[in-house]
Structures are given as C-alpha cells and as structure tokens.
Write a protein that holds these residues in place. Structure first.
Motif, short mmCIF file in Angstrom:
data_model
loop_
_atom_site.label_atom_id
_atom_site.label_comp_id
_atom_site.label_asym_id
_atom_site.label_seq_id
_atom_site.Cartn_x
_atom_site.Cartn_y
_atom_site.Cartn_z
N PRO A 156 0.44 -1.38 0.03
CA PRO A 156 0.16 0.28 0.38
C PRO A 156 0.59 1.13 0.14
CG PRO A 156 -0.28 -1.42 1.96
CD PRO A 156 0.85 -2.22 1.49
N PHE A 157 0.44 2.10 -0.84
CA PHE A 157 0.20 3.72 -0.06
C PHE A 157 1.33 3.88 1.01
CE2 PHE A 157 -1.49 4.63 -4.58
CZ PHE A 157 -0.75 4.70 -5.11
N GLY A 158 2.06 5.16 1.15
CA GLY A 158 3.42 5.07 2.33
C GLY A 158 4.51 5.59 2.23
N GLU A 159 5.16 5.95 3.12
CA GLU A 159 6.67 5.79 3.13
C GLU A 159 7.35 4.46 2.85
OE1 GLU A 159 8.08 7.75 6.60
OE2 GLU A 159 6.23 10.18 6.14
N SER A 160 7.13 3.97 4.23
CA SER A 160 7.66 2.63 3.54
C SER A 160 7.88 2.72 2.24
CB SER A 160 7.30 1.35 4.16
OG SER A 160 6.26 1.42 4.05
N ARG A 161 6.62 2.40 1.28
CA ARG A 161 7.02 2.03 -0.06
C ARG A 161 7.34 3.05 -0.91
NH1 ARG A 161 2.26 0.94 -4.14
NH2 ARG A 161 3.19 2.65 -5.44
N ASP A 162 7.61 3.83 -0.29
CA ASP A 162 8.23 5.10 -1.07
C ASP A 162 10.24 4.76 -0.74
OD1 ASP A 162 6.19 5.94 -1.57
OD2 ASP A 162 6.55 7.95 -0.92
N ARG A 163 9.93 3.45 0.49
CA ARG A 163 11.73 3.59 0.28
C ARG A 163 12.13 2.77 -0.26
NH1 ARG A 163 9.99 5.19 5.88
NH2 ARG A 163 9.76 2.94 6.74
N VAL A 164 11.37 1.47 -0.18
CA VAL A 164 11.59 0.92 -0.95
C VAL A 164 11.48 1.07 -2.14
CG1 VAL A 164 10.75 -2.10 -2.00
CG2 VAL A 164 10.14 -0.88 0.19
N VAL A 165 10.86 1.61 -3.16
CA VAL A 165 10.91 1.85 -4.61
C VAL A 165 12.37 3.10 -4.73
CG1 VAL A 165 10.00 3.71 -5.86
CG2 VAL A 165 8.46 2.61 -4.97
N THR A 172 15.59 2.52 -2.35
CA THR A 172 16.56 1.34 -2.74
C THR A 172 16.36 0.38 -3.60
OG1 THR A 172 16.02 1.29 -0.33
CG2 THR A 172 17.31 -0.33 -1.43
N ILE A 173 15.16 -0.05 -4.43
CA ILE A 173 15.42 -0.82 -5.34
C ILE A 173 16.00 0.12 -7.26
CG2 ILE A 173 14.37 -1.86 -7.30
CD1 ILE A 173 14.62 -3.41 -4.70
N PHE A 174 15.27 1.48 -7.56
CA PHE A 174 15.91 2.25 -8.64
C PHE A 174 17.59 2.85 -8.31
CE2 PHE A 174 16.65 5.91 -10.55
CZ PHE A 174 16.07 5.55 -11.95
N ARG A 175 17.98 2.74 -7.14
CA ARG A 175 18.92 3.05 -6.91
C ARG A 175 20.44 2.11 -7.24
NH1 ARG A 175 19.41 8.14 -5.44
NH2 ARG A 175 17.71 9.04 -4.44
N TYR A 190 9.32 9.85 -8.17
CA TYR A 190 10.30 9.51 -9.40
C TYR A 190 11.08 10.73 -10.31
CZ TYR A 190 10.11 9.45 -15.00
OH TYR A 190 10.48 8.96 -16.94
N GLU A 191 10.73 12.30 -9.91
CA GLU A 191 10.82 13.37 -10.21
C GLU A 191 12.72 13.29 -9.66
OE1 GLU A 191 9.05 16.90 -9.53
OE2 GLU A 191 7.33 16.35 -11.50
N ASN A 192 12.07 12.92 -7.91
CA ASN A 192 13.75 12.79 -6.82
C ASN A 192 14.64 11.51 -7.55
OD1 ASN A 192 13.18 14.84 -5.55
ND2 ASN A 192 11.80 13.50 -4.22
N LEU A 193 14.03 10.53 -8.08
CA LEU A 193 15.27 9.76 -8.64
C LEU A 193 15.97 9.77 -10.49
CD1 LEU A 193 12.92 7.15 -6.50
CD2 LEU A 193 15.22 7.85 -5.63
#
Length: 684
Positions: free
Chosen positions: A606-615, A617-620, A645-648
């Motif tokens: 689900p949407f949330g900070e934990s999901r953003d952190r996972v995304v 980590t995976i993108f980097r 998206y824009e930050n990464l």
C-alpha cells in the motif's frame, strides 16, 4: 585417390544431385540431374544417392564433365569408391546411372562400357565422409572466421593487383612463407570466406574483389577472369548479408551473366546461382522480395523446359521462395492490408507438386523442409484457422509417407513440434488440448509403431507447456504441472530422455503467473525450489536457474490475488527471490528483474513512506547495476508518485523521458528485446 586423365580436369568426387543444393559442388565440373521418370518417385538416402521406389527400376543420372581436350570423346571419372569410364560427346554429356545392383547404366538402361560399379551403401558412406570432411575443414579453417585476417588479405590482394599502383605484381609472394599468390584461386577463396564471415562489410568486400577480377580480365589477364563459380559466390555473399538491397544487387549480377556480355565470357548461370539470388531476395525483408523470388523460380522452370541443362527448379530453391512469402504481411491498401503471406507460402506446395507431376522433375517435389517452412509460416501468421491448416499439412505428409514410403516427406519430431507450436500461438480455446493430443500421437507412433522419427523430445513437451501457459484455461497451472511431472517420470524410468530443463520449469511457473489461481506465488516458489534442488543434486547445466526462471516467479508474485495474507506471502517470496538472485553465481538481476519487482511493490504494497523507501532502494540499486531500462521507467511512472519519480529519475513526471536522456552509467548494461535477453540467459 582421384587421378588426372590426359588433358582432363582433376575429379575427386561423385556427382551431386542438385535437389540438395545446400551441399558443396564437386571440385570438377561434374553435375547431375534425374534424367528419366523411372522410378515414379525416388527416395534420397544422401545427396547423390538414390534408391528405386514405387515399382522399382533404375535411377539414371546425367553426368556432365569436361571432355578430353585432345580426343573430345572419353574421360575417366574416378573416386575412392567409384570408377566410371564412358564415352562422352564433345559437349561433355553422357547418360550415366546406377542400377539396383550397383552396376552403371546408360540413359536407356543398357550397361555402360568400361569398368563402372558402386553399391548404394558405398555411395552413402562416401557422401557422409565427404560432408564430414567439408564441415571439419570449415571449422578448422580459422582464417575464414577471422575478419582481421580477411581484411588484411583483401587489402594486400587489391594492392598487388592494382594496375596503377606501385606494387602491381600478379606473381606476388609465390614462394614466401605465408605469402599471397595473386591468382583466381585466392580471389575465389576470399570471396567465399567473406560470404561466411557474418561481417557487415562482407558483401561489399566480395563485390570489390569481383570488380577487380573483372578489371584484370578486361585488361587481358585471363587467368584471373571470374567464372560462374565466382559470380555465384558473390551472390551468396549478398544473400547471407541479409541486406535490404541484397536481392536487387544479386539480380543485377544474374542479369549480367544472362546478357550478351556475360555470354561472351562464358557465364551461364546454373541452378545454384539462381538459388542464391532467390535467397538474397528472401533475406532482404523487402515488401517486393516474395514477388521477385517467385518470378526467378518460374524463370528457372522456363529455362528447364527450353532445354537448359544447367538450370532447373529444386525443392531447395522453392524453400527460399516459401520463406520469402512467410515474411510478407500483405499489401497496404486505403482500407487496410490485403493478402496473406502464409496462404501464398501454402500455395507454393501445390505448385511444386503440380510441376513435379507435369514435368517429371522430382527435384521440385516438396520435401519435409518445405512442409516445415510452410508450417512455420502458419505459426507466425497468427491467422484464424492457421493451426488447423498446419495440422492438415501434417496429415498430408503422413498420408504421402504411408502411400509411397518416401523418406523425404516423412514427418519428424521437428514437424510435430512445429504443429504444437502453431496451436500454442493460435489463442484458440481448445489449443492446449489439441497440442497435448498431438504429443500423445507422437508417443503412440514412437511406442506402438516404432517410428523413431516421431520420438518426442524436451522441446515437444515444452511446446505443450507453453500452450497451457498461454491458454487462459482455469486448469492450466495443474495441467502444466502434470506435463512437467510426466517428463520427470518418463526420464526417471528410462522410457524417454526428456528431463525437464530451465525452459520447462520457467514455462510451468508462467502457467501459474498467468492464472487467477489462489496461492500462485507459493506454488511458483515451490516449483523453483524443486528445480534448484534438482540442480544441486545433479549439477546438470540445463537445470541451472537463470534470470528467466527468477523473473517468472517474481511475475507470479506481482499478480497474486487474495487477502492480506496472500499479499504478504507474495512480498516475502519476491524479497527471497531478489536476495537469492543477488547471491547467485550463475544469474544476476537485469532490467526485467528490477522492473518486475517494482511491479510487485506497486501491486502488493500500500501507499506510504515504507513503500517509497523500498522504491528508492530498488531504483538506486538498479541504476548502480546499469539496468535502468524501459520496463523500469514504466513501473516508476505507474507508481503515481510524482515527487518520488522526479527525485530519483531527475526528470519531470509529465515529460517525455527517454533512456538516451538518462546518465549512461544507469543504462549501460540494458539489453532490450525478449529474444536477445533469453539468448544471453540460456547460454551462460
């Protein structure tokens, strides 16, 4: 050992039946055709070897050799297995054949004067040994596969044969070790080497060598004059290059040979010349290619009917015509595309049979290669009813074989596999059932009728697995698992050597991934663990888990449906797969791995900070590995979080971000294209 008759060319091979034009010609000007309609059908054992079929009888061949320059009447032809001494007229023709007892006959069936005999087994062994020698020579000749060597040799040869250059010398390096002799043999060898080099510049190099030979010939250096063989090799180079203009340029050379100037130089195109020109059209992928190929095969038949002894259509030439039609996607009209390449390819079979019946030219009768090419055309056409039409062709082959016993039309494992593949790609509601029925038919032929040629192999089973994976049937995962289990049982019992490979397991996992089965992530994971266990136990390379297998399990996790417990389990399995592939000595994450994992995150977390952190980590990690491909960027957008998206990515969410705009270090290891990725993964 071959011997040189008085004033004659060295002959070191038995004649070649031109129905098998894929085989090399003999060193001497020695050619043959089936010259009588007896027997009604002939069964080819090996190129150059025929056995009486139907009602029996002798098979007569017409052998063309160079007549004795002094007498013009007699020439000896000798091979390690066969010796023929016969009267030849001044044109170099005589009717020679072998009776069923192995004795030589003339065109009327009467015995040929002189010592001449050979058994079919002797001829079969001879051709088998000769082809092995040719294949071995090509493999061992590293020069033919070394583009740098070919480039240097070509440049040196062009330099010493440049009449306006300071180094002009047609006797150059006659005796120096590793030197270059500027003669026709060297030119021909280099042209042939370029043809098989797979280099982008191969065709241009072959053409440049030909132009130099023509220039030297026109200046009076007749010893380097290009002959029919030279032009044929250049046309082959154009064909193998697969250039869009290859067909047009090959036909330019063919037209030159057929014209007055070519005739003046003794350049008469033969069957192989025409066949390579048709190849050049077929491989050009031009919209006009099939029409040009069809026109040339019809021209071959016209020449044959007018008595040209060097040109006649063959099944080999027809196969290139069929392949040209297979690539045709119809004509673009104002109301849409019109025409079917698969339908035109299928029509070629009827024309071939009609010609064979009407002319007695058995070389043009369809063989298993022709039938298989049409079946492949139907498989790739995705036309409605293509699978049923392909199965009708299979039935035709089986009927012909039962009626005639002709090995040339006998369906083999590859034929049955191709039909199964047509069903898998058809999308019809009963496609998987039909595919599995055909596999059962193969098993029955092999086990009950002892037809070894129909013996199912791993690919047969994998094609059925693929049919179930694509079927959308609610029982598809279980049916695929049953097929996989059957493979293991048959292999374990020794009944059939069909041990599942990485493709078998990946396809079964895909059957789960594409289904709406509850618990599919867990089932896919258990299949993966079973495969890994088998690999650890046996060490068999074909069982080694690769990227395709890992990505298939991740895909099952991404599309798992159910309650929160099911979602949580899917995420756990996806995490375990990502950890496993990162620690694997034989697989590493690629852009599909990262893209599919992001799909798991998008669908299951689900949407949330934990999901953003996972995304993040995976993108980097993906960027660090140089694996930011189209799929990764697509999943990043589908997350729907503009700021993430824009930050990464460093690009605006609504902008048109292309991979070329990203840092090269992010994309340097990306291999786009499913076929290219699978080629790499399954060959590691």
């Amino acid at each position: 050992m071959a011997r040189r008759g008085r004033g004659s060319a060295l002959v070191s091979s038995i004649w070649v039946v031109t129905a098998a034009t894929a085989f090399p010609s003999p060193p001497a000007a020695l050619v043959s055709t089936v010259s009588t309609p007896v027997p009604p059908r002939s069964t080819k054992l090996q190129p150059g070897v025929f056995r009486g079929g139907g009602g029996g009888g002798d098979v007569c061949l017409r052998a063309s050799v160079l007549p004795d320059r002094d007498t013009g009447s007699e020439q000896d032809v000798e091979t390690p297995l066969v010796r023929v001494s016969a009267a030849f007229d001044r044109s170099g023709h005589a009717e020679i054949g072998f009776g069923q007892d192995g004795s030589a006959r003339d065109g009327t069936g009467a015995g040929v004067g002189g010592d001449a005999s050979a058994s079919e087994e002797a001829l079969r062994i001879y051709w088998k040994q000769r082809q092995k020698h040719i294949d071995k020579s090509r493999r061992n000749n590293k020069a033919m596969t070394d583009p740098d060597f070919l480039r240097k040799r070509t440049q040196s040869l062009l330099r010493v044969t440049d009449v306006d250059g300071d180094d002009f010398d047609l006797s150059s390096s006659n005796s120096s070790p590793g030197g270059l002799k500027a003669d026709k043999k060297t030119f021909d060898w280099l042209i042939n080497a370029w043809a098989f080099s797979s280099e982008d510049s191969a065709a241009e190099n072959a053409l440049e060598l030909l132009r130099r030979m023509e220039a030297l010939r026109d200046m009076g250096h007749g010893g380097i004059a290009p002959d029919v063989k030279t032009y044929t090799k250049v046309i082959n180079a154009l064909a193998r290059a697969g250039r869009e203009d290859g067909g047009a340029r090959a036909e330019e050379l063919l037209c030159y040979m057929r014209g007055d100037e070519g005739a003046a130089h003794g350049l008469r195109p033969n069957t192989r010349t025409y066949t390579y020109a048709i190849d050049a059209h077929a491989r050009s992928h031009s919209a006009k290619a099939p029409f040009a190929a069809q026109r040339l095969i019809e021209e071959m038949e016209s020449l044959r009917s007018k008595g040209d002894p060097d040109v006649w259509p063959t099944a080999r030439a027809w196969n290139s015509v069929i392949q040209a039609w297979a690539q045709w996607r119809g004509e673009e009209m104002a109301w849409g595309r019109v025409g079917s390449g698969a339908e035109r390819a299928e029509a070629c079979l009827a024309i071939m049979e009609e010609w064979a019946d009407a002319t007695g030219n058995e070389a043009t009768r369809p063989n298993s290669y022709n039938y298989n090419s049409v079946i492949s055309a139907l498989a790739n056409s995705q036309e409605e009813g293509a699978a049923a039409r392909a199965e009708n062709i299979l039935q035709r082959m089986e009927d012909l074989y039962r009626e005639t016993g002709d090995e040339d039309v006998k369906p083999r494992t590859a034929t049955y596999n191709a039909i199964i593949d047509v069903w898998a790609k058809s999308g019809e509601f009963d496609a998987a059932d039909r595919a599995e029925l055909l596999l059962g038919h193969m098993m029955e032929l092999y086990e009950n009728e002892d037809i070894v040629e129909a013996k199912p192999n791993v690919r047969s089973f994998n094609s059925v697995l693929n049919a179930w994976a694509k079927s959308g049937h609610p029982m598809a995962p279980q049916r695929a698992l049953d097929v996989l289990s059957r493979m293991e049982d048959l292999d374990a019992s020794g009944e059939l050597s069909v041990s599942p490979d990485a493709t078998s397991f990946a396809t079964t996992i895909n059957a789960y991934a594409r289904s709406r089965t509850f618990g599919k992530a867990q089932n896919a994971y258990e299949i993966f663990l079973h495969m890994k266990e088998l690999y650890d136990m046996t060490g068999k390379q074909f069982l080694r888990p690769n990227n395709v297998v890992y990505n298939s399990v991740l895909n099952a996790c991404a599309f798992s449906v159910g309650d929160l417990e099911e979602q949580s389990r899917s995420i756990e399995i996806a995490n375990a797969m990502l950890v496993d592939i990162n620690g694997s000595p034989y697989a590493k994450p690629d852009q599909v791995t990262y893209g599919t994992y992001l799909k798991v995150v998008n669908n299951q977390i689900p949407f949330g900070e934990s999901r953003d952190r996972v995304v993040e980590t995976i993108f980097r990690r993906c960027a660090r590995d140089g694996m930011v491909g189209e799929m990764v960027m697509k999943q990043m957008r589908e997350m729907g979080k503009e700021e993430v998206y824009e930050n990464l990515a460093g690009r605006t969410f609504w902008g048109d971000a292309r991979l070329a705009d990203l840092p090269s270090s992010w994309t340097c290891n990306v291999i786009e294209g499913k076929k290219r990725r699978r080629w790499r993964q399954f060959r590691r």
